[in-house]
Design a protein around this motif. Structure first.
Motif, mmCIF file in Angstrom:
data_model
loop_
_atom_site.group_PDB
_atom_site.id
_atom_site.type_symbol
_atom_site.label_atom_id
_atom_site.label_comp_id
_atom_site.label_asym_id
_atom_site.label_seq_id
_atom_site.Cartn_x
_atom_site.Cartn_y
_atom_site.Cartn_z
ATOM 1 N N SER A 130 53.514 44.232 -3.726
ATOM 2 C CA SER A 130 53.477 44.043 -2.280
ATOM 3 C C SER A 130 52.337 44.842 -1.658
ATOM 4 O O SER A 130 51.586 44.329 -0.829
ATOM 5 C CB SER A 130 54.817 44.445 -1.656
ATOM 6 N N ARG A 157 49.026 43.212 -2.700
ATOM 7 C CA ARG A 157 48.840 41.922 -2.011
ATOM 8 C C ARG A 157 48.391 42.159 -0.568
ATOM 9 O O ARG A 157 47.437 41.535 -0.097
ATOM 10 C CB ARG A 157 50.145 41.127 -2.061
ATOM 11 N N ASN A 158 49.067 43.081 0.123
ATOM 12 C CA ASN A 158 48.682 43.402 1.498
ATOM 13 C C ASN A 158 47.265 43.955 1.561
ATOM 14 O O ASN A 158 46.482 43.611 2.460
ATOM 15 C CB ASN A 158 49.670 44.380 2.129
#
Length: 145
Positions: free
Chosen positions: A80, A83-84
């Motif tokens: 996460s 990805r961000n």
């Protein structure tokens, strides 16, 4: 490609990011990268099409798409976060291509083209050597030659 590289390399928000011209050897110590003129699996750095823009054949319109790739990697497994971070890198490219009071010529790559914009995208994820997320995208441009 040179104009896009110059704009990205001059962007303060990308000061800690390796902005790379084409493909480069993998340097696992550089955890945040933007490649201009390369993306995994791409057959070409730039796809180009030309045609006459009017009767008389005096000038041509050129439309081209520059392959690009933004990557965030880490030794952890936090997909996460990566990805961000990868999408933040792509967001900085998009912001660099937008006109502003400080950079009114940004959408023209400082006068190199009629317009440029970020188009298309695919996300790649891998955990073989820690979390790695890459975003394949293109910068599409139109020029008069």
């Amino acid at each position: 490609m040179d104009a896009l590289l110059a704009i990205l390399r001059a962007r303060p928000a990308l000061a800690d990011v390796a902005v790379v011209d084409g493909e480069t050897a993998v340097n696992l110590t550089q955890r945040r990268r933007i490649h201009v003129g390369w993306s995994p699996g791409a057959d070409q750095a730039v796809e180009v099409q030309q045609q006459f823009n009017a009767a008389g054949a005096r000038t041509r319109d050129e439309v081209f798409s520059i392959s690009c790739y933004a990557e965030s990697r880490g030794g952890d497994k936090d997909m996460s976060f990566r990805r961000n971070d990868a999408f933040d890198l792509v967001g900085e490219v998009e912001q660099a291509l937008r006109a502003s009071d400080a950079a009114p010529e940004a959408p023209t790559l400082n006068g190199s083209v009629l317009w440029a914009e970020l188009t298309t995208g695919n996300v790649l994820q891998d955990t073989a050597e820690g979390a790695t997320v890459g975003v394949i995208f293109a910068v599409s441009c139109r020029a008069r030659i």
